[in-house]
Structures are given as structure tokens and as C-alpha cells.
Design an enzyme around this catalytic site. Structure first.
Site, PDB file in Angstrom:
ATOM      1  N   CYS A 243       0.777  -1.222   0.000  1.00 55.36           N
ATOM      2  CA  CYS A 243       0.000   0.000   0.000  1.00 55.36           C
ATOM      3  C   CYS A 243       0.825   1.296   0.000  1.00 55.36           C
ATOM      4  O   CYS A 243       1.311   1.721  -1.027  1.00 55.36           O
ATOM      5  CB  CYS A 243      -0.985  -0.035   1.164  1.00 55.36           C
ATOM      6  SG  CYS A 243      -2.387   1.062   0.950  1.00 55.36           S
TER       7      CYS A 243
ATOM      8  N   ARG B  69     -12.809   6.307  -0.027  1.00 49.02           N
ATOM      9  CA  ARG B  69     -11.586   5.490  -0.018  1.00 49.02           C
ATOM     10  C   ARG B  69     -11.927   4.067  -0.480  1.00 49.02           C
ATOM     11  O   ARG B  69     -13.099   3.675  -0.487  1.00 49.02           O
ATOM     12  CB  ARG B  69     -10.982   5.423   1.392  1.00 49.02           C
ATOM     13  CG  ARG B  69     -10.456   6.735   1.929  1.00 49.02           C
ATOM     14  CD  ARG B  69      -9.974   6.587   3.358  1.00 49.02           C
ATOM     15  NE  ARG B  69      -8.789   5.768   3.506  1.00 49.02           N
ATOM     16  CZ  ARG B  69      -7.538   6.190   3.277  1.00 49.02           C
ATOM     17  NH1 ARG B  69      -7.331   7.449   2.902  1.00 49.02           N
ATOM     18  NH2 ARG B  69      -6.487   5.408   3.430  1.00 49.02           N
TER      19      ARG B  69
ATOM     20  N   HIS C 165      -3.619  -5.519   3.105  1.00 52.73           N
ATOM     21  CA  HIS C 165      -3.138  -5.552   4.501  1.00 52.73           C
ATOM     22  C   HIS C 165      -3.674  -6.830   5.159  1.00 52.73           C
ATOM     23  O   HIS C 165      -4.307  -7.649   4.519  1.00 52.73           O
ATOM     24  CB  HIS C 165      -3.688  -4.344   5.247  1.00 52.73           C
ATOM     25  CG  HIS C 165      -3.226  -3.033   4.726  1.00 52.73           C
ATOM     26  ND1 HIS C 165      -2.000  -2.504   5.031  1.00 52.73           N
ATOM     27  CD2 HIS C 165      -3.832  -2.124   3.916  1.00 52.73           C
ATOM     28  CE1 HIS C 165      -1.881  -1.328   4.433  1.00 52.73           C
ATOM     29  NE2 HIS C 165      -2.971  -1.083   3.756  1.00 52.73           N
TER      30      HIS C 165
HETATM   31  N1  GLN Z   1      -1.880   6.894   2.586  1.00 53.03           N
HETATM   32  C1  GLN Z   1      -2.056   6.068   1.467  1.00 53.03           C
HETATM   33  C2  GLN Z   1      -3.469   6.124   0.899  1.00 53.03           C
HETATM   34  O1  GLN Z   1      -4.370   6.389   1.509  1.00 53.03           O
HETATM   35  C3  GLN Z   1      -1.713   4.619   1.836  1.00 53.03           C
HETATM   36  C4  GLN Z   1      -2.660   4.018   2.816  1.00 53.03           C
HETATM   37  C5  GLN Z   1      -2.161   2.710   3.386  1.00 53.03           C
HETATM   38  O2  GLN Z   1      -0.983   2.393   3.373  1.00 53.03           O
HETATM   39  N2  GLN Z   1      -3.062   1.912   3.913  1.00 53.03           N
HETATM   40  O3  GLN Z   1      -3.632   5.850  -0.227  1.00 53.03           O
END
Ligand code: GLN
Length: 275
Positions: A100, A137, A225
Site C-alpha cells: 500500500c 476510499r 493488509h
Molecule cells: N496513505 C495512502 C493512501 O491512503 C496509503 C494508505 C495505506 O498504506 N493503507 O492511499
């Protein structure tokens, strides 16, 4: 083949700043799966104080996820002080797993939720950017079918499972992708990056082109994750095998571990979200 007494050093990118959603669990899993096979394992933290000589001793890299703020804190040090040696080593085949937030920084750039453009390391031929304000998101369970590395992964395990939570959307092969094509990237035509997997459930890289993650040389990027390796032991073993083979320059056969629980967890997600 007896792989006892072989050793590996894992280079771990900014553990204090890039370990969201249990990503440090990936390190624990790699440590355990090596130790259970008698492979000595050592962890080299890579952060603001780490010098080139110490990074050069690493046989495998790991980078976890992080919030936009943390990415902004570390990007200058990562790009200026770690970028050149990481690029060299990754281009020369040192394997790695990047989850990520870290692969977003290994690409050409990452535009965060506040519109800040973080220039990346340009190791992965990809860019990441937040969509227009207010766009939700990418959050939820993620299931995908491996499209690359297939040949090297034991046959019956073609899928990966985990969960995603990211605002940034990633686009691979920007040189081919008219979206962000411009002069500067022409020179990078030689780089080849492939999607890691095809999304079966969830959003993956951008929720548009069905790709999840990326494969460049012996490195895997994923939006998964969990920690990712807990329910994907085939990928953990692929990373360990590649790291040993690159270090010792010979084919390695890892003895099979009892992954009953891992595959039960994996299958449960497949049944729930795909089958
Ligand atoms: N900050 C980055 C995003 O939101 C990565 C998020 C994360 O590593 N979970 O895209």
C-alpha cells in the site's frame, strides 16, 4: 536439499512510520517461516539514520502501509538517501514485498489527499493519486487471482486475500497509459511492470482497470493488509525462496510447512467473497 544454516537479512522500511493495519505481522511471519526451517534471519531497520552499507547487506526488502502524513514525513529521506541504493538492488533482483503506502512512494509520484505531490523513487513504472475530493476510499476485503509470478507459485494456489484501505489510486505502465503520459517518462520505456493480480472482489489498484498490485523484477506490490502474508503463505515462501536463490545463486527447495490454518482462513475468504 538441506537449507539449514542459510541466513537472510530483511531490510524493513521505516517500521515506526509504515506499519498500518498490522503490516509488521509480515515481518514476524517471514521470521517464523525461516526459523521453522533453520534459516537464520536478521532484521535491518531502514530509517533516517541508516547508511548505504547497511542497506547493501539486505537480501529481502519489506515496506508496509502508512497514512498520507507519515508518507510526507519520510519521502525526502527515502528518495534522496535510500532511493539510489534501493533502485540498484531491486533492479539487480533483490526481492521485496511492498504494501500500500510504500509502493506508492516507489513509483514516479504520489499525490496525497491534500493534493501534495510527493516525488517518488521511480523504481516502479506507476503513479498514485487521490481521485477528486469526496470520492470514497477503497476500503474492504480484497480477493484477487494472481496473474504474474504464476509459474513460480505452487499450482493450486492462484489467489491472494486480504483487506484494503487506501485513498490513493495506482496506475501501472504510465508510459502506456495516456492519463499521465508526458515527456519525462518517455525515457522509462524500458521498464516493465506487470499487475500482480486480477481483482475478483474489492477495488485493488484503482477500482477501474481490475488490476491489483504490481510485479517488478522480484518485487511484489499489493494493496492488501491483514497482514498480507498471514493468509497467503505461498507468497511468503516465494519471497524466502527468491531471497535465498538470489543470495546463494542456486535453486532452493523449501520444506513444506503445515499451513492448515492459513489455508482455512484463505479458503473462508474465497467462499465468502468469490465462490
Ligand atoms: N496513505 C495512502 C493512501 O491512503 C496509503 C494508505 C495505506 O498504506 N493503507 O492511499
Amino acid at each position: 536439499m538441506n537449507i539449514m544454516n542459510y541466513s537472510l537479512k530483511i531490510g524493513w522500511l521505516y517500521p515506526e512510520l509504515m506499519s498500518t493495519y498490522g503490516d509488521r505481522g509480515n515481518i514476524i511471519i517471514l521470521q517464523k517461516r525461516c526459523a521453522w526451517r533453520g534459516i537464520e534471519i536478521d532484521i535491518q531497520t531502514i530509517d533516517f539514520k541508516t547508511v548505504r552499507q547497511d542497506i547493501e547487506k539486505c537480501n529481502l526488502f519489506f515496506g508496509g502501509g502508512s497514512q498520507d502524513r507519515q508518507q510526507g514525513i519520510l519521502i525526502d529521506d527515502l528518495r534522496k538517501n535510500k532511493g539510489p541504493v534501493l533502485k540498484e538492488m531491486i533492479d539487480n533482483g533483490i526481492p521485496g514485498l511492498f504494501v500500500c503506502g510504500s509502493p506508492q512512494l516507489l513509483g514516479h509520484y504520489f499525490i496525497d489527499g491534500n493534493g501534495n505531490k510527493l516525488e517518488g523513487l521511480g523504481i516502479f513504472d506507476m503513479v498514485s493519486t487521490y481521485p477528486s475530493k469526496g470520492t470514497p476510499r477503497c476500503i474492504g476485503n480484497l480477493v484477487a487471482e494472481i496473474t504474474n509470478l504464476k509459474s513460480q507459485i505452487p499450482n493450486k494456489h492462484k489467489t491472494i486475500v486480504g483487506f484494503e484501505n487506501h485513498g490513493g489510486r495506482t496506475y501501472l505502465n504510465i508510459t502506456q497509459n495516456s492519463k499521465v503520459k508526458n515527456q519525462k517518462y518517455e525515457t522509462l520505456k524500458k521498464t516493465s511492470i506487470q499487475p500482480f493480480a486480477k481483482v475478483l472482489y474489492g477495488k485493488g489498484n484503482n477500482g477501474e482497470d481490475g488490476t491489483e498490485g504490481a510485479v517488478y523484477k522480484n518485487c511484489i506490490a499489493t494493496y492488501s493488509h491483514g497482514p498480507f502474508l498471514s493468509k497467503n503463505p505461498h507468497i511468503a515462501d516465494w519471497l524466502i525462496k527468491m531471497a535465498l536463490e538470489v543470495k546463494y545463486k542456486k535453486e532452493m527447495i523449501l520444506n513444506q510447512l503445515d499451513d492448515t490454518l492459513e489455508w482455512q482462513a484463505h479458503e473462508t475468504m474465497l467462499k465468502k467473497f468469490v465462490k
